[in-house]
Scaffold this motif. Structure first.
Motif, PDB file in Angstrom:
ATOM      1  N   ARG A 159       0.831  -1.212   0.000  1.00 20.48           N
ATOM      2  CA  ARG A 159       0.000   0.000   0.000  1.00 20.48           C
ATOM      3  C   ARG A 159       0.864   1.260   0.000  1.00 20.48           C
ATOM      4  NH1 ARG A 159      -2.807  -3.308   3.578  1.00 20.48           N
ATOM      5  NH2 ARG A 159      -2.116  -2.134   5.409  1.00 20.48           N
ATOM      6  N   ARG A 169       2.211   1.759  -3.517  1.00 20.65           N
ATOM      7  CA  ARG A 169       1.177   2.287  -4.423  1.00 20.65           C
ATOM      8  C   ARG A 169       0.869   3.754  -4.116  1.00 20.65           C
ATOM      9  NH1 ARG A 169      -0.372  -2.930  -3.382  1.00 20.65           N
ATOM     10  NH2 ARG A 169      -1.979  -2.354  -1.865  1.00 20.65           N
ATOM     11  N   TYR A 171      -4.206   5.552   2.759  1.00 25.47           N
ATOM     12  CA  TYR A 171      -3.814   4.431   1.902  1.00 25.47           C
ATOM     13  C   TYR A 171      -3.066   3.386   2.725  1.00 25.47           C
ATOM     14  CZ  TYR A 171      -3.151   2.578  -2.835  1.00 25.47           C
ATOM     15  OH  TYR A 171      -3.233   1.828  -3.985  1.00 25.47           O
ATOM     16  N   ILE A 172      -2.125   3.831   3.533  1.00 32.19           N
ATOM     17  CA  ILE A 172      -1.294   2.894   4.305  1.00 32.19           C
ATOM     18  C   ILE A 172      -2.114   2.152   5.358  1.00 32.19           C
ATOM     19  CG2 ILE A 172       0.623   2.788   5.955  1.00 32.19           C
ATOM     20  CD1 ILE A 172       1.987   4.973   4.206  1.00 32.19           C
ATOM     21  N   ASP A 180      -5.185   1.433   5.080  1.00 28.91           N
ATOM     22  CA  ASP A 180      -6.158   0.636   4.330  1.00 28.91           C
ATOM     23  C   ASP A 180      -7.608   1.046   4.593  1.00 28.91           C
ATOM     24  OD1 ASP A 180      -6.918  -1.225   2.450  1.00 28.91           O
ATOM     25  OD2 ASP A 180      -6.895  -2.920   3.839  1.00 28.91           O
ATOM     26  N   PRO A 224      -9.988   2.271   2.063  1.00 31.94           N
ATOM     27  CA  PRO A 224     -10.106   2.551   0.631  1.00 31.94           C
ATOM     28  C   PRO A 224     -11.160   3.597   0.248  1.00 31.94           C
ATOM     29  CG  PRO A 224     -10.809   0.304   1.126  1.00 31.94           C
ATOM     30  CD  PRO A 224     -10.260   0.883   2.384  1.00 31.94           C
ATOM     31  N   ARG A 259      -9.908   6.989   1.379  1.00 33.77           N
ATOM     32  CA  ARG A 259      -8.737   7.317   0.552  1.00 33.77           C
ATOM     33  C   ARG A 259      -9.172   7.809  -0.816  1.00 33.77           C
ATOM     34  NH1 ARG A 259      -6.806   2.332  -1.521  1.00 33.77           N
ATOM     35  NH2 ARG A 259      -7.819   2.934  -3.431  1.00 33.77           N
TER      36      ARG A 259
END
Length: 172
Positions: A93, A96, A143-144, A146, A148, A151
């Motif tokens: 993550r 990305r 993002y890190i 999680d 989604p 984010r």
């Protein structure tokens, strides 16, 4: 133009020269307030651009360490010629998020540099720069960890920030 080398001096010359700095005394005994002089020469948009560069470097360092922890330091020190499985979990993550950051940073940097060169500073460019910088920090965190949906919604904030800077060029 400054007539002598003195403290940090800034000047604007009717559009011909955007910024000029002159420094005296490059040794370790220079004035501890020199950085304040440099910052006073910069617009808030340029300060946030510089902060975004630091943010990008922090992203790279974090991903590098997470990658090393997942693949091992031998792999990190290797030539990396062999294909490996994609990173997973937090490391994946973070990687990305970094990739996404790098995809948007050049647009932000270009917009800020055009704003600076054209001396177009208004509420759109200031708020747009803030939206980009702070939005990228929140986006990376979401993002890190999680989250989604959050984010994906927050992704719009830095993107709007870039668009605000471009719009600020045309809406003086």
């Amino acid at each position: 133009m400054p007539k002598y080398l003195g403290d940090v001096r800034c000047w604007v010359n009717s559009g011909k020269h955007l910024l000029a700095l002159s420094f005296s005394g490059f040794g370790p005994t220079t004035d501890i307030h020199a950085a304040e002089g440099i910052l006073s020469c910069m617009t808030i948009e340029l300060v946030l651009l510089a902060a975004s560069v630091v943010l990008g470097i922090v992203h790279i360092i974090i991903v590098s360490h997470l990658q090393s922890w997942q693949r091992g330091y031998r792999w990190t020190a290797s030539s990396r010629e062999h294909s490996v499985a994609p990173l997973t979990g937090v490391a994946g993550r973070a990687e990305r998020a970094l990739r996404n950051y790098l995809e948007t940073f050049l647009f932000f940097a270009a917009a800020i540099l055009v704003v600076t060169v054209t001396n177009t500073h208004n509420w759109l460019t200031v708020w747009g720069a803030h939206f980009y910088f702070w939005g990228r920090i929140v986006y990376a965190i979401l993002y890190i960890v999680d989250l989604p949906l959050a984010r994906s919604l927050v992704w719009n904030i830095p993107t709007i920030g870039i668009l605000m800077n471009v719009a600020g060029l045309f809406l003086k």
